[in-house]
Design an enzyme around this catalytic site. Sequence first.
Site, PDB file in Angstrom:
ATOM      1  N   ARG A  71      -7.123  12.711  10.799  1.00  0.00           N
ATOM      2  CA  ARG A  71      -8.395  13.323  11.217  1.00  0.00           C
ATOM      3  C   ARG A  71      -9.362  12.294  11.766  1.00  0.00           C
ATOM      4  O   ARG A  71     -10.203  12.595  12.622  1.00  0.00           O
ATOM      5  CB  ARG A  71      -9.042  14.045  10.038  1.00  0.00           C
ATOM      6  CG  ARG A  71      -9.474  13.099   8.927  1.00  0.00           C
ATOM      7  CD  ARG A  71     -10.501  13.674   7.977  1.00  0.00           C
ATOM      8  NE  ARG A  71     -10.872  12.675   6.982  1.00  0.00           N
ATOM      9  CZ  ARG A  71     -11.896  11.834   7.101  1.00  0.00           C
ATOM     10  NH1 ARG A  71     -12.676  11.862   8.155  1.00  0.00           N
ATOM     11  NH2 ARG A  71     -12.146  10.952   6.139  1.00  0.00           N
TER      12      ARG A  71
ATOM     13  N   TRP B   2      -8.239  -2.163  -0.147  1.00  0.00           N
ATOM     14  CA  TRP B   2      -9.026  -1.093  -0.753  1.00  0.00           C
ATOM     15  C   TRP B   2     -10.155  -1.627  -1.634  1.00  0.00           C
ATOM     16  O   TRP B   2     -10.857  -0.847  -2.283  1.00  0.00           O
ATOM     17  CB  TRP B   2      -8.120  -0.171  -1.575  1.00  0.00           C
ATOM     18  CG  TRP B   2      -7.319   0.779  -0.752  1.00  0.00           C
ATOM     19  CD1 TRP B   2      -6.087   0.558  -0.187  1.00  0.00           C
ATOM     20  CD2 TRP B   2      -7.680   2.111  -0.370  1.00  0.00           C
ATOM     21  NE1 TRP B   2      -5.664   1.665   0.511  1.00  0.00           N
ATOM     22  CE2 TRP B   2      -6.617   2.634   0.418  1.00  0.00           C
ATOM     23  CE3 TRP B   2      -8.788   2.916  -0.620  1.00  0.00           C
ATOM     24  CZ2 TRP B   2      -6.647   3.922   0.947  1.00  0.00           C
ATOM     25  CZ3 TRP B   2      -8.812   4.201  -0.092  1.00  0.00           C
ATOM     26  CH2 TRP B   2      -7.746   4.688   0.687  1.00  0.00           C
TER      27      TRP B   2
ATOM     28  N   CYS C 288      -8.034  10.129   5.490  1.00  0.00           N
ATOM     29  CA  CYS C 288      -8.031  10.042   6.950  1.00  0.00           C
ATOM     30  C   CYS C 288      -6.709  10.551   7.497  1.00  0.00           C
ATOM     31  O   CYS C 288      -6.679  11.354   8.417  1.00  0.00           O
ATOM     32  CB  CYS C 288      -8.276   8.605   7.400  1.00  0.00           C
ATOM     33  SG  CYS C 288      -9.931   8.013   7.027  1.00  0.00           S
TER      34      CYS C 288
ATOM     35  N   TYR D  22      -4.790   9.419  -1.709  1.00  0.00           N
ATOM     36  CA  TYR D  22      -3.497   9.783  -1.123  1.00  0.00           C
ATOM     37  C   TYR D  22      -2.363   9.988  -2.131  1.00  0.00           C
ATOM     38  O   TYR D  22      -1.756  11.046  -2.198  1.00  0.00           O
ATOM     39  CB  TYR D  22      -3.061   8.713  -0.113  1.00  0.00           C
ATOM     40  CG  TYR D  22      -3.961   8.592   1.072  1.00  0.00           C
ATOM     41  CD1 TYR D  22      -3.983   9.562   2.065  1.00  0.00           C
ATOM     42  CD2 TYR D  22      -4.817   7.501   1.212  1.00  0.00           C
ATOM     43  CE1 TYR D  22      -4.828   9.447   3.168  1.00  0.00           C
ATOM     44  CE2 TYR D  22      -5.658   7.371   2.300  1.00  0.00           C
ATOM     45  CZ  TYR D  22      -5.659   8.347   3.280  1.00  0.00           C
ATOM     46  OH  TYR D  22      -6.487   8.236   4.359  1.00  0.00           O
TER      47      TYR D  22
ATOM     48  N   GLU E 115       0.826  -1.195   0.000  1.00  0.00           N
ATOM     49  CA  GLU E 115       0.000   0.000   0.000  1.00  0.00           C
ATOM     50  C   GLU E 115       0.867   1.255   0.000  1.00  0.00           C
ATOM     51  O   GLU E 115       0.601   2.216  -0.735  1.00  0.00           O
ATOM     52  CB  GLU E 115      -0.934   0.009   1.211  1.00  0.00           C
ATOM     53  CG  GLU E 115      -1.872   1.209   1.214  1.00  0.00           C
ATOM     54  CD  GLU E 115      -2.574   1.416   2.536  1.00  0.00           C
ATOM     55  OE1 GLU E 115      -3.797   1.650   2.528  1.00  0.00           O
ATOM     56  OE2 GLU E 115      -1.898   1.364   3.587  1.00  0.00           O
TER      57      GLU E 115
ATOM     58  N   ASP F  38      -9.647   4.551  12.737  1.00  0.00           N
ATOM     59  CA  ASP F  38     -10.223   3.268  13.136  1.00  0.00           C
ATOM     60  C   ASP F  38      -9.154   2.559  13.963  1.00  0.00           C
ATOM     61  O   ASP F  38      -8.219   1.969  13.424  1.00  0.00           O
ATOM     62  CB  ASP F  38     -10.584   2.488  11.862  1.00  0.00           C
ATOM     63  CG  ASP F  38     -10.973   1.035  12.119  1.00  0.00           C
ATOM     64  OD1 ASP F  38     -10.960   0.596  13.289  1.00  0.00           O
ATOM     65  OD2 ASP F  38     -11.268   0.330  11.137  1.00  0.00           O
TER      66      ASP F  38
END
Length: 317
Positions: A215, A87, A195, A136, A65, A218
């Site tokens: 921000r 994803w 995130c 991203y 990733e 999980d």
Amino acid sequence: MKKHEEYQYLDLLKDIMKNGVNKPVFNNPGVHIKSVFGRQLRFDLSKGFPLLTTKKVFLRGIIHELLWFIKGDSNIKYLVDCDVHIWDEWAYKAYKVQSAKGKVKSLTQEEFIQKIKQLPTSDPFVKNWGDLGNVYGVQWRKWKTSDGRIIDQLAWAINELKTTPFRKSIVVSAWNPEFIYEMASPGKSMALPPCHTLFQFNVKAGRLSLQLYQRSADTFLGVPFNKASSALFTQMVAQVVGFKPGEFVHTFGDVHIYSNHMSQVKEQLKRVPRKFPKMKINPKIKNIDDFKLEDFTLENYNPYPPIKGEVTVVGGF
């Protein structure tokens, strides 16, 4: 004797369980979160690689990733081809919406992903349905400006670290309002607003540190990936720019546990952390774009067994 650094994460889980407030989940009424706001963890990367030991973490997925981000890619094809499926749900979510409207053939998620894997990258199905938009990697490497330019923020940051490492402005942002929620033009919103919103580099006494502002976190499923990925990224950039790794500082906004992860968290909290492993990186790599999976070797990782949890697909617009 200094307390094991992994207890910061375990204590955060306890903090949320004790002090968190229940909140609904946008676009997913089947679950809720227990949430606190504004927390921070710090890891000294000279003392070991902060990969959780209280449950086994999928390191190969983390590395692929991260390499996908660094490539500036937005299509899950690379990940799917590497058998990394973290994803998948977000790509399939958009397809499923159109399938329910009768606009595309009905496929299960497994059939959808298998089709992306079997087809070439240039196939229209892959290019259309595998793409997650301006996520991203695109924001890091291909930020689109109002005057038509493309900014490679990561390349700029690396050059700044090499030439003026004392600067306080070496920041890379993934939060681009042009592609987020109602602020985006129709059809242009990201599949999932970032995130981990921005990160900042800092050099002190020959050591490179990175602070991530996340921000939304999980804590059970995402944070173990996020902190390991960012710690590894710090080590990679440090090697490329000629510094030793310093600290990874993980700063959170809304940090939460999903209601369908509570029993798993309680199981994990019964476990006592073991010594962090060491991450060795091929010292020959001096360009951020040249890293491959084979350039990373994890040593002395002795975790407890994994604890499974279901990903909750949220966000989007």
